[in-house]
Design an enzyme around this catalytic site. Structure first.
Site, PDB file in Angstrom:
ATOM      1  N   ARG A  16       7.204  11.497  -0.358  1.00 28.71           N
ATOM      2  CA  ARG A  16       6.687  10.394   0.450  1.00 28.71           C
ATOM      3  C   ARG A  16       7.059   9.014  -0.081  1.00 28.71           C
ATOM      4  NH1 ARG A  16       0.633  12.413   0.193  1.00 28.71           N
ATOM      5  NH2 ARG A  16       1.425  12.999  -1.856  1.00 28.71           N
ATOM      6  N   ASP A  46       1.262  15.347   2.556  1.00 27.03           N
ATOM      7  CA  ASP A  46       2.325  15.741   1.635  1.00 27.03           C
ATOM      8  C   ASP A  46       3.139  16.850   2.296  1.00 27.03           C
ATOM      9  OD1 ASP A  46       3.989  16.487  -0.432  1.00 27.03           O
ATOM     10  OD2 ASP A  46       2.389  16.652  -1.915  1.00 27.03           O
TER      11      ASP A  46
END
Length: 172
Positions: free
Chosen positions: A26, A136
């Site tokens: 990310r 995630d």
């Protein structure tokens, strides 16, 4: 905003750090999206940008190949980035520290001096007003990376709009 930070030899007026757990999915994607947005807006010399992870197990590694491919499909090259862990110096160096999720936000605040807590924000809360985690995508498939890209792109655009307005205001 911090005016003493340099990025590539130029004086930056603001500094931004994106943080996730391992700095391979990310946060490097957010860094790449934001860098491209800054460059497209002609603001890349005004903002220092970096990313890091709260953990160190991927230090020195390139971003996850799925993040690299997602970025590439959207005209962004993050292949040369390397993972690193948040350092104690980061709390002083960066004006805005964006955690991708509440767990990393809590970890950052637990490690930071209390005087620096106002620099730490949950990314989507600060940018889009959503007290929501950027999920995630690590254990999922490519679709998860595409969904994360869209969330990050929207958040980075909102951040860019806000900072761009501040950076373009005359000093006085």
């Amino acid at each position: 905003m911090n005016t003493s930070v340099s990025d590539g030899g130029e004086k930056a007026q603001c500094s931004v750090l994106f943080v996730c757990m391992g700095n391979i999915c990310r946060s490097p994607l957010a860094e790449g999206i934001f860098r491209k947005g800054l460059a497209d807006a002609g603001l890349d010399g005004f903002v220092m940008v970096d990313s890091a992870g709260t953990g160190n197990w991927h230090a020195g590694d390139p971003p996850d190949i799925r993040s690299v491919e997602t970025a590439t499909e959207n005209g962004i090259d993050i292949s040369m980035q390397r993972a690193r862990q948040v350092s104690d110096d980061d709390y002083d160096r960066f004006d805005l520290i964006f955690a991708m999720d509440r767990s990393n936000e809590a970890t950052l605040k637990a490690r930071a001096p209390s005087s620096q807590h106002d620099r730490i924000h949950l990314f989507l809360d600060h940018t889009l007003g959503m007290r929501t985690d950027v999920p995630d995508p690590y254990y999922g498939g490519v679709d998860g990376f595409d969904a994360v890209y869209q969330l990050l792109r929207e958040g980075c655009q909102a951040l860019l709009d806000r900072l761009g307005t501040e950076l373009r205001q005359p000093k006085g």
